[in-house]
Design a protein around this motif. Structure first.
Motif, PDB file in Angstrom:
ATOM      1  N   UNK A 172     -15.516 -23.554  -2.556  1.00 34.39           N
ATOM      2  CA  UNK A 172     -15.893 -24.746  -1.807  1.00 34.39           C
ATOM      3  C   UNK A 172     -16.562 -24.344  -0.487  1.00 34.39           C
ATOM      4  N   UNK A 173     -17.805 -24.779  -0.299  1.00 34.13           N
ATOM      5  CA  UNK A 173     -18.603 -24.377   0.859  1.00 34.13           C
ATOM      6  C   UNK A 173     -17.941 -24.775   2.165  1.00 34.13           C
ATOM      7  N   UNK A 174     -17.431 -25.994   2.239  1.00 32.83           N
ATOM      8  CA  UNK A 174     -16.810 -26.470   3.484  1.00 32.83           C
ATOM      9  C   UNK A 174     -15.565 -25.649   3.813  1.00 32.83           C
ATOM     10  N   UNK A 175     -14.739 -25.384   2.813  1.00 30.12           N
ATOM     11  CA  UNK A 175     -13.507 -24.609   3.041  1.00 30.12           C
ATOM     12  C   UNK A 175     -13.827 -23.177   3.458  1.00 30.12           C
ATOM     13  N   UNK A 176     -14.822 -22.576   2.808  1.00 24.82           N
ATOM     14  CA  UNK A 176     -15.211 -21.202   3.145  1.00 24.82           C
ATOM     15  C   UNK A 176     -15.761 -21.147   4.563  1.00 24.82           C
ATOM     16  N   UNK A 177     -16.630 -22.091   4.908  1.00 22.74           N
ATOM     17  CA  UNK A 177     -17.206 -22.121   6.248  1.00 22.74           C
ATOM     18  C   UNK A 177     -16.144 -22.298   7.315  1.00 22.74           C
ATOM     19  N   UNK A 178     -15.194 -23.189   7.046  1.00 23.27           N
ATOM     20  CA  UNK A 178     -14.110 -23.422   8.013  1.00 23.27           C
ATOM     21  C   UNK A 178     -13.248 -22.175   8.166  1.00 23.27           C
ATOM     22  N   UNK A 179     -12.931 -21.551   7.050  1.00 21.42           N
ATOM     23  CA  UNK A 179     -12.066 -20.370   7.080  1.00 21.42           C
ATOM     24  C   UNK A 179     -12.746 -19.183   7.771  1.00 21.42           C
ATOM     25  N   UNK A 180     -14.023 -18.958   7.492  1.00 18.44           N
ATOM     26  CA  UNK A 180     -14.732 -17.807   8.063  1.00 18.44           C
ATOM     27  C   UNK A 180     -15.165 -18.058   9.508  1.00 18.44           C
TER      28      UNK A 180
END
Length: 198
Positions: A172-180
């Motif tokens: 999930x792009x949003x989850x990855x962006x938030x996590x990174x």
């Protein structure tokens, strides 16, 4: 760290008149790559990712990376740091056989030197030449720009990790962006997300 370093670069470039152009180039190179980065972040925060968001954040990421790499991994270290500051501080002549800016502007007999001698300010010229080309300002500016370039390399690594996880692994792009992007200790971001979910 990058805010402190950037402010220090601006202060040094403004404080030492002959470094103002370097400060402007730093702003320009950052602004060019910040526009697509901010667009990508906005699209991600609006959850315009994946099929439901018409892959807008992913498209912004793909548009961002070549601009980011060209500005921050080529122009910044090669053209600005190496050819703009390091070589002029170390060598009198450029690779084309012309006087480097430091010596072309500041050297004995150069236009600036002649003007200052004509008005009786040769001592000021000696102090400026020593500060800008032989000593402090040039090497302080160089050190700050190298620190900034190290941060560019780190951010590029993070952006590539985001792209790999989102585009190659299909996470999930949003989850990855938030996590990174956000630190684990960034409670403001976590609280905002929790309020939305409730």
């Amino acid at each position: 760290t990058h805010h402190v370093t950037t402010i220090a670069v601006v202060v040094v470039s403004y404080g030492m008149e002959r470094y103002t152009n370097f400060g402007m180039v730093v702003f320009l190179l950052h602004d060019i790559s910040d526009i697509p980065l901010d667009i990508m972040k906005i699209l991600d925060l609006l959850h315009l990712t994946g099929a439901s968001g018409f892959y807008l954040a992913e498209a912004a990421y793909i548009a961002l990376m070549p601009i980011w790499m060209y500005c921050r991994l080529y122009l910044f270290p090669v053209r600005l740091i190496l050819h703009g500051i390091l070589l002029p501080l170390r060598y009198k002549l450029s690779s084309q056989g012309q006087l480097n800016w430091c010596y072309g502007l500041m050297a004995p007999g150069a236009p600036l030197h002649q003007k200052l001698v004509a008005i009786g300010k040769e001592k000021e010229w000696e102090e400026a030449f020593t500060a800008d080309c032989k000593c402090c300002a040039g090497y302080i500016c160089l050190a700050l720009l190298v620190i900034l370039e190290c941060l560019h390399i780190w951010w590029t690594y993070l952006l590539l990790r985001i792209g790999y996880r989102a585009l190659i692994l299909g996470e999930d792009t949003h989850a990855v962006g938030k996590e990174e992007y956000f630190d684990e200790g960034d409670e403001d971001c976590d609280n905002t997300e929790n309020k939305k979910d409730k």
